[in-house]
Each structure stands twice: as structure tokens, then as C-alpha cells.
Design a protein around this motif. Structure first.
Motif, PDB file in Angstrom:
ATOM      1  N   GLU A  92      27.136  33.118  16.541  1.00 53.47           N
ATOM      2  CA  GLU A  92      26.505  34.116  15.671  1.00 53.47           C
ATOM      3  C   GLU A  92      26.084  35.351  16.467  1.00 53.47           C
ATOM      4  O   GLU A  92      26.243  36.480  16.013  1.00 53.47           O
ATOM      5  N   ALA A  93      25.560  35.141  17.676  1.00 50.80           N
ATOM      6  CA  ALA A  93      25.155  36.262  18.531  1.00 50.80           C
ATOM      7  C   ALA A  93      26.368  37.097  18.927  1.00 50.80           C
ATOM      8  O   ALA A  93      26.300  38.332  18.935  1.00 50.80           O
ATOM      9  N   PHE A  94      27.485  36.433  19.248  1.00 52.68           N
ATOM     10  CA  PHE A  94      28.713  37.157  19.603  1.00 52.68           C
ATOM     11  C   PHE A  94      29.172  38.035  18.445  1.00 52.68           C
ATOM     12  O   PHE A  94      29.461  39.222  18.634  1.00 52.68           O
ATOM     13  N   PHE A  95      29.233  37.464  17.244  1.00 54.28           N
ATOM     14  CA  PHE A  95      29.665  38.249  16.087  1.00 54.28           C
ATOM     15  C   PHE A  95      28.710  39.406  15.812  1.00 54.28           C
ATOM     16  O   PHE A  95      29.135  40.505  15.447  1.00 54.28           O
ATOM     17  N   SER A  96      27.439  39.178  15.991  1.00 60.51           N
ATOM     18  CA  SER A  96      26.445  40.220  15.783  1.00 60.51           C
ATOM     19  C   SER A  96      26.635  41.366  16.775  1.00 60.51           C
ATOM     20  O   SER A  96      26.591  42.544  16.395  1.00 60.51           O
ATOM     21  N   VAL A  97      26.868  41.024  18.041  1.00 62.02           N
ATOM     22  CA  VAL A  97      27.100  42.056  19.062  1.00 62.02           C
ATOM     23  C   VAL A  97      28.362  42.849  18.739  1.00 62.02           C
ATOM     24  O   VAL A  97      28.375  44.079  18.842  1.00 62.02           O
TER      25      VAL A  97
END
Length: 96
Positions: free
Chosen positions: A26-31
């Protein structure tokens, strides 16, 4: 394959807790989304590039009303796979 399937497979292969993997994904997609929204491109060596493509201003037709509409120039997200990625897919088995 869904995002949940990807998370489960990463958790199985790495032995990391599923919730930790989910937070990382989720953090990767957000970044990626936030960076691209700010106009930055993202390059992942051996995988590919997430880039913003510029679309020029153009005139389109609304055929139901027979009118012309102007579409302003805008950017759209795009993914360009690396050569390594392309070669891996070319060498894989075909899905019938």
C-alpha cells in the motif's frame, strides 16, 4: 491476479507477516500515485518506468449532438516495461 493475491504470495515467499506486506505494498502504491501526481516519473531498474505522458490539446466530436468539444492538454499515467521484463514475458509460456 488481484492485489490480495500478490500480498499473499509475497508473504508466503518471504515469510513476512501478511499485514506487514500489505502495509508495504500500500505504501509503494501511495508513493507511486503521489509522486506521479506531483509530475515525477519513477524508474525501477530491471522492472520498468512509471511515466506521465503528455496529451496535446485537441478538438473532438460529440456525435450525438453533432458538436465539437475542446479537450485541453493533459497528462496520463503510463508504464513502460524494461527490456529485461519484456524478454522474460516473451520467453514465458503462452496462455491459451
Amino acid at each position: 491476479m488481484t492485489k490480495a493475491d500478490v500480498i499473499n504470495e509475497i508473504a508466503e515467499k518471504t515469510g513476512i507477516d501478511r499485514l506487514d506486506v500489505q502495509a508495504s505494498v500500500e505504501a509503494f502504491f501511495s508513493v507511486v500515485k503521489n509522486s506521479m501526481a506531483d509530475g515525477e516519473n519513477i524508474y525501477v531498474r530491471g522492472f520498468g518506468s512509471f511515466i506521465n505522458k503528455k496529451r496535446a490539446k485537441k478538438i473532438a466530436r460529440n456525435i450525438s449532438k453533432n458538436t465539437a468539444i475542446i479537450i485541453d492538454e493533459h497528462y496520463i499515467p503510463s508504464f513502460k516495461p524494461s527490456k529485461v521484463f519484456i524478454e522474460k514475458i516473451k520467453g514465458s509460456k503462452k496462455i491459451g
